[in-house]
Motif scaffolding. Structure first.
Motif, short mmCIF file in Angstrom:
data_model
loop_
_atom_site.label_atom_id
_atom_site.label_comp_id
_atom_site.label_asym_id
_atom_site.label_seq_id
_atom_site.Cartn_x
_atom_site.Cartn_y
_atom_site.Cartn_z
N ASN A 2 0.85 -1.18 0.00
CA ASN A 2 0.00 0.00 0.00
C ASN A 2 0.89 1.23 0.00
OD1 ASN A 2 -2.60 -1.14 0.00
ND2 ASN A 2 -2.52 -1.49 2.20
N ALA A 3 0.56 2.18 -0.88
CA ALA A 3 1.34 3.41 -1.00
C ALA A 3 0.46 4.61 -0.70
CB ALA A 3 1.91 3.52 -2.42
N LEU A 4 0.89 5.42 0.25
CA LEU A 4 0.18 6.64 0.59
C LEU A 4 0.50 7.71 -0.45
CD1 LEU A 4 -1.54 8.17 2.75
CD2 LEU A 4 0.64 8.89 3.75
N ILE A 5 -0.51 8.36 -0.97
CA ILE A 5 -0.31 9.47 -1.90
C ILE A 5 -0.07 10.71 -1.04
CG2 ILE A 5 -1.34 10.87 -3.72
CD1 ILE A 5 -3.00 8.30 -4.43
N ASP A 6 1.14 11.24 -1.11
CA ASP A 6 1.59 12.30 -0.20
C ASP A 6 1.96 13.55 -0.98
OD1 ASP A 6 2.72 13.90 1.74
OD2 ASP A 6 4.03 12.33 2.54
N THR A 7 1.04 14.50 -1.04
CA THR A 7 1.29 15.74 -1.78
C THR A 7 2.38 16.59 -1.12
OG1 THR A 7 -0.46 16.94 -0.61
CG2 THR A 7 -1.07 15.82 -2.67
N ILE A 62 10.38 4.58 -0.29
CA ILE A 62 10.09 3.23 0.17
C ILE A 62 10.84 2.99 1.47
CG2 ILE A 62 9.60 2.22 -2.10
CD1 ILE A 62 12.46 1.08 -2.09
N THR A 63 10.43 1.97 2.19
CA THR A 63 11.13 1.63 3.43
C THR A 63 12.43 0.90 3.11
OG1 THR A 63 9.99 -0.49 3.62
CG2 THR A 63 8.98 1.42 4.74
N PRO A 64 13.41 0.95 4.01
CA PRO A 64 14.63 0.17 3.81
C PRO A 64 14.35 -1.32 3.65
CG PRO A 64 14.95 1.78 5.55
CD PRO A 64 13.49 1.81 5.20
N HIS A 65 13.33 -1.82 4.34
CA HIS A 65 12.98 -3.24 4.23
C HIS A 65 12.61 -3.61 2.79
CE1 HIS A 65 11.31 -7.16 5.17
NE2 HIS A 65 10.20 -6.81 4.53
N VAL A 66 11.82 -2.77 2.12
CA VAL A 66 11.43 -3.03 0.73
C VAL A 66 12.66 -2.99 -0.17
CG1 VAL A 66 10.12 -2.14 -1.24
CG2 VAL A 66 9.03 -2.29 1.00
N LYS A 99 6.08 3.87 -13.57
CA LYS A 99 7.14 4.87 -13.73
C LYS A 99 8.45 4.31 -13.21
CE LYS A 99 4.48 8.47 -14.88
NZ LYS A 99 3.92 8.20 -16.16
N GLU A 100 9.51 4.49 -13.99
CA GLU A 100 10.87 4.21 -13.52
C GLU A 100 11.41 5.51 -12.96
OE1 GLU A 100 13.50 2.41 -16.33
OE2 GLU A 100 12.23 0.67 -16.59
N ILE A 101 11.79 5.47 -11.68
CA ILE A 101 12.20 6.71 -11.01
C ILE A 101 13.24 6.40 -9.93
CG2 ILE A 101 10.05 8.00 -11.36
CD1 ILE A 101 9.30 7.15 -8.48
N PRO A 102 14.00 7.44 -9.53
CA PRO A 102 14.81 7.30 -8.32
C PRO A 102 13.87 7.25 -7.12
CG PRO A 102 15.51 9.19 -9.64
CD PRO A 102 14.22 8.70 -10.22
N ILE A 103 14.16 6.36 -6.17
CA ILE A 103 13.31 6.19 -4.99
C ILE A 103 14.18 6.29 -3.75
CG2 ILE A 103 11.71 4.66 -3.79
CD1 ILE A 103 11.32 3.18 -6.47
N VAL A 104 13.82 7.18 -2.85
CA VAL A 104 14.56 7.36 -1.60
C VAL A 104 14.09 6.31 -0.59
CG1 VAL A 104 14.98 8.95 0.32
CG2 VAL A 104 14.84 9.82 -2.01
N SER A 105 15.01 5.84 0.23
CA SER A 105 14.68 4.87 1.27
C SER A 105 14.70 5.55 2.63
CB SER A 105 15.70 3.72 1.23
OG SER A 105 15.48 2.85 2.30
N CYS A 106 13.56 5.52 3.31
CA CYS A 106 13.43 6.09 4.65
C CYS A 106 12.50 5.22 5.48
CB CYS A 106 12.80 7.49 4.60
SG CYS A 106 13.80 8.77 3.91
N PRO A 107 12.70 5.18 6.78
CA PRO A 107 11.73 4.47 7.62
C PRO A 107 10.36 5.17 7.54
CG PRO A 107 13.74 4.97 8.85
CD PRO A 107 13.82 5.70 7.55
N GLY A 112 5.18 10.48 -4.12
CA GLY A 112 5.45 11.91 -4.01
C GLY A 112 5.11 12.68 -5.28
N ARG A 113 5.46 13.95 -5.25
CA ARG A 113 5.14 14.84 -6.37
C ARG A 113 5.90 14.49 -7.65
NH1 ARG A 113 5.72 18.50 -2.07
NH2 ARG A 113 7.60 19.36 -3.03
N ASP A 114 6.99 13.70 -7.54
CA ASP A 114 7.70 13.26 -8.75
C ASP A 114 6.80 12.39 -9.62
OD1 ASP A 114 7.76 11.25 -6.80
OD2 ASP A 114 9.71 10.51 -7.41
N ILE A 115 5.87 11.68 -9.02
CA ILE A 115 4.87 10.91 -9.77
C ILE A 115 3.61 11.73 -9.97
CG2 ILE A 115 3.29 8.93 -9.63
CD1 ILE A 115 5.63 7.32 -8.49
#
Length: 157
Positions: A64-69, A76-80, A118-126, A135-138
């Motif tokens: 599940n992905a939260l749409i965060d304006t 994504i989480t470090p686990h993913v 979408k192929e994109i750079p994805i940051v990893s954070c808890p 995020g707004r990149d999508i």
């Protein structure tokens, strides 16, 4: 493509010592949980081709992905990231309401419920309640409508 997601669900309540399940109206769920969708995260196409050459499928995970304006980029989480073995491409400064940190960046492919991605750079954070934030990149590719009274969101991709 126009995609409508209407929220709703069930909750447990206790009244006079008796437990029961009640329907929760869509506006309440949307208000409490936020706008979220199920996405599949995997490797970018070039890495998927390498897996195919080895006779394997690239690993993927549905979350599940939260749409965060409020988020400038997708997270994504470090686990993913570890579970998929995504390719680490560097670090990015991430600012939250609490602090600023250097966080790992991976390159990945996010597939939406309607099939495009979408192929994109994805940051990893808890993260707490979700394994992904869109995020707004999508969002810059979408027309997004949040309909609070109806308890739904509409995404035109």
């Amino acid at each position: 493509m126009i995609n409508t997601f209407r929220y709703g669900g069930q909750g447990k309540v206790e009244k006079n010592g008796k437990k029961s399940i009640v329907q929760i109206p869509p506006p309440v769920i949307l208000n409490q949980m936020g706008a979220f969708i199920k996405v599949t995260i995997t490797h970018p196409q070039i890495i998927q081709e390498k897996f195919k050459q080895q006779g394997k499928s690239a690993p993927s995970v549905s979350v599940n992905a939260l749409i965060d304006t409020g988020a400038s980029g997708t997270v994504i989480t470090p686990h993913v990231a570890d579970q998929l073995g995504l390719v680490h491409t560097g670090f990015q400064s991430v600012t939250s309401v609490q602090d600023e940190q250097q966080r790992p960046v991976y390159y990945g492919f996010i597939i939406f419920p309607w099939g495009s991605g979408k192929e994109i750079p994805i940051v990893s954070c808890p993260l707490k309640k979700f394994d992904c934030l869109i995020g707004r990149d999508i969002l810059l590719h979408w027309h997004f409508t949040y309909n609070g009274p109806d308890g739904s969101v509409v995404i035109c991709d």
